[in-house]
Design a protein around this motif. Structure first.
Motif, PDB file in Angstrom:
ATOM      1  N   VAL A 445      12.127  14.905   4.290  1.00  0.00           N
ATOM      2  CA  VAL A 445      11.873  14.168   5.531  1.00  0.00           C
ATOM      3  C   VAL A 445      11.098  12.879   5.236  1.00  0.00           C
ATOM      4  N   GLY A 446      11.612  11.791   5.780  1.00  0.00           N
ATOM      5  CA  GLY A 446      10.951  10.505   5.578  1.00  0.00           C
ATOM      6  C   GLY A 446      11.466   9.768   4.343  1.00  0.00           C
ATOM      7  N   LEU A 447      12.130  10.534   3.446  1.00  0.00           N
ATOM      8  CA  LEU A 447      12.639   9.905   2.217  1.00  0.00           C
ATOM      9  C   LEU A 447      14.150   9.717   2.324  1.00  0.00           C
ATOM     10  N   ASN A 448      14.876  10.805   2.664  1.00  0.00           N
ATOM     11  CA  ASN A 448      16.329  10.639   2.800  1.00  0.00           C
ATOM     12  C   ASN A 448      16.854  11.047   4.177  1.00  0.00           C
ATOM     13  N   CYS A 449      15.942  11.363   5.081  1.00  0.00           N
ATOM     14  CA  CYS A 449      16.329  11.529   6.479  1.00  0.00           C
ATOM     15  C   CYS A 449      15.099  11.200   7.343  1.00  0.00           C
ATOM     16  N   TYR A 450      15.334  10.862   8.598  1.00  0.00           N
ATOM     17  CA  TYR A 450      14.245  10.427   9.513  1.00  0.00           C
ATOM     18  C   TYR A 450      13.407   9.312   8.884  1.00  0.00           C
ATOM     19  N   LYS A 451      14.094   8.361   8.303  1.00  0.00           N
ATOM     20  CA  LYS A 451      13.388   7.272   7.628  1.00  0.00           C
ATOM     21  C   LYS A 451      12.893   6.235   8.629  1.00  0.00           C
ATOM     22  N   HIS A 452      11.841   5.533   8.267  1.00  0.00           N
ATOM     23  CA  HIS A 452      11.381   4.392   9.060  1.00  0.00           C
ATOM     24  C   HIS A 452      12.150   3.156   8.624  1.00  0.00           C
ATOM     25  N   ASP A 453      12.423   2.271   9.583  1.00  0.00           N
ATOM     26  CA  ASP A 453      13.101   1.036   9.206  1.00  0.00           C
ATOM     27  C   ASP A 453      12.119   0.003   8.680  1.00  0.00           C
ATOM     28  N   GLU A 454      10.927   0.010   9.280  1.00  0.00           N
ATOM     29  CA  GLU A 454       9.952  -1.022   8.884  1.00  0.00           C
ATOM     30  C   GLU A 454       9.422  -0.742   7.471  1.00  0.00           C
ATOM     31  N   PRO A 455       8.993  -1.794   6.774  1.00  0.00           N
ATOM     32  CA  PRO A 455       8.493  -1.586   5.416  1.00  0.00           C
ATOM     33  C   PRO A 455       7.241  -0.720   5.426  1.00  0.00           C
ATOM     34  N   PRO A 456       7.015   0.046   4.356  1.00  0.00           N
ATOM     35  CA  PRO A 456       5.846   0.924   4.326  1.00  0.00           C
ATOM     36  C   PRO A 456       4.546   0.130   4.351  1.00  0.00           C
ATOM     37  N   LYS A 457       3.531   0.752   4.952  1.00  0.00           N
ATOM     38  CA  LYS A 457       2.222   0.113   5.011  1.00  0.00           C
ATOM     39  C   LYS A 457       1.616   0.044   3.611  1.00  0.00           C
ATOM     40  N   PRO A 458       0.853  -1.001   3.334  1.00  0.00           N
ATOM     41  CA  PRO A 458       0.191  -1.009   2.025  1.00  0.00           C
ATOM     42  C   PRO A 458      -0.779   0.165   1.947  1.00  0.00           C
ATOM     43  N   VAL A 459      -0.868   0.753   0.770  1.00  0.00           N
ATOM     44  CA  VAL A 459      -1.719   1.944   0.639  1.00  0.00           C
ATOM     45  C   VAL A 459      -2.998   1.616  -0.128  1.00  0.00           C
ATOM     46  N   GLU A 460      -4.013   2.410   0.185  1.00  0.00           N
ATOM     47  CA  GLU A 460      -5.308   2.224  -0.459  1.00  0.00           C
ATOM     48  C   GLU A 460      -5.261   2.797  -1.870  1.00  0.00           C
ATOM     49  N   PHE A 461      -5.697   2.054  -2.843  1.00  0.00           N
ATOM     50  CA  PHE A 461      -5.677   2.559  -4.213  1.00  0.00           C
ATOM     51  C   PHE A 461      -7.069   2.808  -4.737  1.00  0.00           C
ATOM     52  N   HIS A 462      -7.140   3.757  -5.653  1.00  0.00           N
ATOM     53  CA  HIS A 462      -8.416   3.992  -6.305  1.00  0.00           C
ATOM     54  C   HIS A 462      -8.608   2.901  -7.353  1.00  0.00           C
ATOM     55  N   PRO A 463      -9.634   2.065  -7.217  1.00  0.00           N
ATOM     56  CA  PRO A 463      -9.785   0.953  -8.144  1.00  0.00           C
ATOM     57  C   PRO A 463     -10.230   1.422  -9.522  1.00  0.00           C
ATOM     58  N   TYR A 464      -9.803   0.710 -10.541  1.00  0.00           N
ATOM     59  CA  TYR A 464     -10.230   1.015 -11.907  1.00  0.00           C
ATOM     60  C   TYR A 464     -11.559   0.321 -12.155  1.00  0.00           C
ATOM     61  N   ASN A 465     -12.498   1.063 -12.685  1.00  0.00           N
ATOM     62  CA  ASN A 465     -13.842   0.555 -12.864  1.00  0.00           C
ATOM     63  C   ASN A 465     -14.057   0.093 -14.314  1.00  0.00           C
ATOM     64  N   GLU A 466     -13.809  -1.191 -14.554  1.00  0.00           N
ATOM     65  CA  GLU A 466     -13.905  -1.707 -15.928  1.00  0.00           C
ATOM     66  C   GLU A 466     -15.329  -1.710 -16.443  1.00  0.00           C
ATOM     67  N   ALA A 467     -16.257  -1.998 -15.532  1.00  0.00           N
ATOM     68  CA  ALA A 467     -17.669  -2.029 -15.924  1.00  0.00           C
ATOM     69  C   ALA A 467     -18.090  -0.646 -16.414  1.00  0.00           C
ATOM     70  N   ALA A 468     -17.606   0.387 -15.715  1.00  0.00           N
ATOM     71  CA  ALA A 468     -17.951   1.754 -16.094  1.00  0.00           C
ATOM     72  C   ALA A 468     -17.389   2.090 -17.471  1.00  0.00           C
ATOM     73  N   ALA A 469     -16.180   1.608 -17.732  1.00  0.00           N
ATOM     74  CA  ALA A 469     -15.571   1.862 -19.041  1.00  0.00           C
ATOM     75  C   ALA A 469     -16.405   1.212 -20.148  1.00  0.00           C
ATOM     76  N   ARG A 470     -16.855  -0.009 -19.884  1.00  0.00           N
ATOM     77  CA  ARG A 470     -17.684  -0.709 -20.884  1.00  0.00           C
ATOM     78  C   ARG A 470     -19.004   0.017 -21.094  1.00  0.00           C
ATOM     79  N   GLN A 471     -19.554   0.500 -19.979  1.00  0.00           N
ATOM     80  CA  GLN A 471     -20.827   1.225 -20.064  1.00  0.00           C
ATOM     81  C   GLN A 471     -20.676   2.495 -20.911  1.00  0.00           C
ATOM     82  N   GLN A 472     -19.542   3.179 -20.713  1.00  0.00           N
ATOM     83  CA  GLN A 472     -19.284   4.396 -21.484  1.00  0.00           C
ATOM     84  C   GLN A 472     -19.259   4.089 -22.991  1.00  0.00           C
ATOM     85  N   MET A 473     -18.617   2.976 -23.337  1.00  0.00           N
ATOM     86  CA  MET A 473     -18.542   2.591 -24.750  1.00  0.00           C
ATOM     87  C   MET A 473     -19.926   2.238 -25.304  1.00  0.00           C
ATOM     88  N   ASP A 474     -20.721   1.536 -24.492  1.00  0.00           N
ATOM     89  CA  ASP A 474     -22.086   1.193 -24.903  1.00  0.00           C
ATOM     90  C   ASP A 474     -22.912   2.452 -25.131  1.00  0.00           C
TER      91      ASP A 474
END
Lengths: 539, 143
Positions: A445-474
């Protein structure tokens, strides 16, 4: 023939046949004659446990809720843990980043861009000390989702517990530690098949003697199903894998009743509701018979198929993602109707990202609503005695046995994983299913039947924390500068020596992590002894 | 032009390979010649293999979220190794990242939720374009 009887036949012919994903045909109506097994007289908590492993099941205590969480640094992960516990979660399920899962330190060039991305980054024991700060390891059971490098992370957990003054002989918890399924799906293998299994068995043997309440292996049908297997294959391959670990542990002279009760399972919950319920009931009965009849276990507890039945990611869609909330509620329902011990749900945004806090909360609430408002805990095995469910339970058990026999007749699970045959079979299923979805023969449902015509809403993503990665290395750099490097060196050499002499590696690894040897350093030593897995390319 | 040769590759540490294997089967069914690297290949290994196999195109599959980092690296290494063939990226790719990936050098970037059919159609079109290009090169060299 009466007119009514003729009408009845005519009606039966009018309807289209229905087949479950596992290939079993479903009748339009079930009656008592469809049930062959004598489950009617069976009680939950009694062998062969079709109706559940405990006599009172959720009436005594609801299933454990254990959402999967962990990201970026140990400090951040610790915050999410406290958030989940505050919201009523009773167990933790730790996610690790990919470098940790395949045994690379955060400062390894191959880890670039991956540090802390899909889970918590762990280099040394310091990271565990931070991640579990303020969490009572006696009250909250911790599940480590780790496989390729599991022996090191389990050693760290035991070292942490000892350091904080817990008696490890009463320590509870679970490690996923099922390397064989990593070769089929998920892909965080490191070493060749044989050496990989040896390390799993090391942990089982060590726990049987020193950490008897800990579950060292959670055999995962889950990822096998997520890779494309149907429900029968999911159970059959998981049981074959569990038997492989069992056989190897027995060779070490450990008694079946000393470890069988600590093996647990992790299964998937998406798909046809009744097929999954029958898969779990039939599977539970079959596993009990295998342990008792084939391995001669004497204790009832050894025969229990304890499980986490959760997730369901394979059933979720990116299209109309809110529909996934509804899907997950049904998956939760079928998991509870199947008598699971632990439950975790994929969050509605998990088809495309790490769950947001909001989405994780909805998953928790879904399970809590079921427990507190739907009466799911009032009586044990509420579907027991249903003609359909009982008949299907029988059929699923028979089908799982057939699939297991076919693997055995082809030389067993170890051989068929090493040569890629199982992977090939499953990826073909994945292709056929994807084709069926794209052609609309399998409805989503929603993928191959009962589909929406309008484009999908942008979705919230979990951001990648580069500062945290650097801190881990330090942090790692600082730890390496501060620790006693002579001691680390000599403890790493002991691991090498034990590996060459084919000894159980747990004691020397526990010793090494206590002196703050890193995951990457320990895995590197083991690679030098065992080599690395050469993936057969099958698709 | 003979069957177009596509090298499908899994760079980085991500172990999700259901999609790339499904795509491999679909592309073979659609008449392409397909090879697959297996998991956890470095960008250098992928570029070397594409060169060695004389691949006409590379398809990267990334689901861990590392696509920006790895695609930039692919573009750099291809330039350094002077490998000038089209490459595409798919997997778990936010739609908002697709333009940026094309800017890096992808011939196409397929967002999460793209159907297998769309990718097959893309390669069919690409095959036609490459064939036309090589035909016009042949006629140029004849002239």
């Amino acid at each position: 023939m009466t007119v009514q009887a003729k009408d009845k036949i005519k009606n039966q012919q009018d309807i289209q046949p229905v087949y479950l994903e596992s290939g079993i045909e479903v009748r339009a109506v079930y009656t008592a004659d469809a049930v062959h097994h004598d489950t009617v007289k069976e009680l939950p908590g009694q062998y062969p446990f079709t109706r559940g492993i405990h006599p009172l099941m959720y009436r005594k205590r609801p299933f454990t809720i254990r959402q999967y969480a962990g990201f970026a640094t140990p400090e951040e992960t610790n915050k999410r843990f406290h958030f989940l516990i505050k919201n009523g979660q009773t167990g933790l399920n730790v996610a690790f980043d990919l470098p940790t899962q395949i045994g690379l330190d955060s400062d390894d060039p191959r880890a670039l861009g991956e540090v802390g991305r899909v889970g918590m980054s762990v280099d040394t024991l310091v990271d565990f000390e931070k991640a579990f700060e303020g969490i009572d390891l006696d009250k909250i059971t911790v599940s480590l989702t780790i496989n390729g490098s599991a022996i090191v992370l389990m050693a760290m957990y035991f070292a942490l517990a000892e350091k904080r003054g817990y008696d490890i002989s009463t320590l509870r918890g679970t490690a996923q530690n099922d390397i064989l399924k990593e070769f089929i799906g998920r892909g965080t293998w490191i070493f060749p098949v044989e050496a990989s299994v040896k390390m799993v068995v090391d942990t089982v043997e060590y726990c049987a003697h020193h950490v008897p309440k800990y579950s060292p292996v959670s055999v995962c049908g889950y990822h096998i199903r997520e890779s494309g297997a149907n429900p029968v294959q999911e159970m059959a391959y998981a049981f074959c894998i569990a038997k492989a670990y069992t056989d190897e542990t027995l060779k070490r002279g450990v008694d079946i009743d000393e470890f069988a009760s600590r093996l647990s399972f992790n299964f998937d919950i998406y798909g046809n509701l009744f097929e999954q319920v029958a898969k779990f009931r039939g599977g539970r009965r079959l596993w009990a018979k295998i342990i008792k009849e084939q391995y001669g276990a004497k204790k009832d507890k050894s025969c229990w198929m304890r499980m986490i039945a959760g997730g369901g990611g394979g059933g979720l869609t990116k299209e109309q993602p809110e529909n996934n909330i509804i899907r997950s509620a049904y998956y939760a329902l079928l998991s509870a109707l199947s008598g699971t011990q632990t439950m975790a749900l994929c969050s509605y945004d998990e088809a495309y990202t790490i769950p947001t806090e909001k989405a994780a909360e909805i998953s928790l609430r879904t399970m809590q609503i079921m427990i507190h408002e739907m009466g799911i805990c009032d009586t044990v095995d509420p579907l027991g005695g249903s003609y359909y469910v009982e008949a299907l339970t029988d059929k699923m058990e028979e089908a799982i046995i057939r699939e297991m026999d076919s693997i055995d007749s082809e030389g067993g699970i170890l051989k068929n994983i090493a040569n890629g045959h199982v992977q090939d079979k499953i990826s073909e299923q994945a292709y056929l299913r994807e084709k069926a979805i794209q052609e609309g023969r399998v409805k989503k449902v929603g993928l191959n039947c009962y589909k929406h015509d309008e484009p999908p809403k942008p979705v919230e993503f979990h951001p990648y924390n580069e500062a945290a990665a650097r801190q881990q290395m330090d942090n790692l750099k600082n730890i390496k500068a501060a620790r006693n490097n002579g001691e680390v060196e000599s403890r790493l050499e002991t691991i090498r020596k034990d590996a060459m002499e084919n000894k159980n590696l747990m004691p020397s690894i526990i010793n090494a992590v206590k002196s703050y040897a890193s995951v990457g350093e320990i895995i590197q030593i083991l690679k030098e002894v065992y080599g690395e897995y050469d993936e057969p390319i099958m698709f | 032009m003979d069957k177009m040769k596509i090298l499908l590759a899994k760079p980085g540490l991500d172990g999700h390979d259901v999609g790339v294997k499904v795509l491999a089967r679909a592309l073979i069914d659609a008449g392409f010649s397909v090879s697959y690297t297996g998991l956890r290949k470095s960008i250098e290994e992928i570029v070397d293999r594409a060169t060695l196999e004389n691949a006409d195109a590379i398809g990267l599959s990334i689901l861990s979220g590392t696509h920006n980092v790895l695609c930039q690296k692919l573009a750099d290494v291809m330039k350094k190794q002077q490998l000038d063939i089209p490459w595409i990226i798919g997997g778990n790719i936010p739609a908002g990242d697709c333009d940026g990936l094309v800017k890096i050098g992808a011939t196409a970037a397929f967002a999460t939720g793209t159907s297998i059919q769309e990718v097959c159609n893309f390669f069919t079109k690409l095959q036609k374009q490459l064939a036309e290009k090589s035909n016009s090169n042949i006629s140029k060299s004849k002239a």
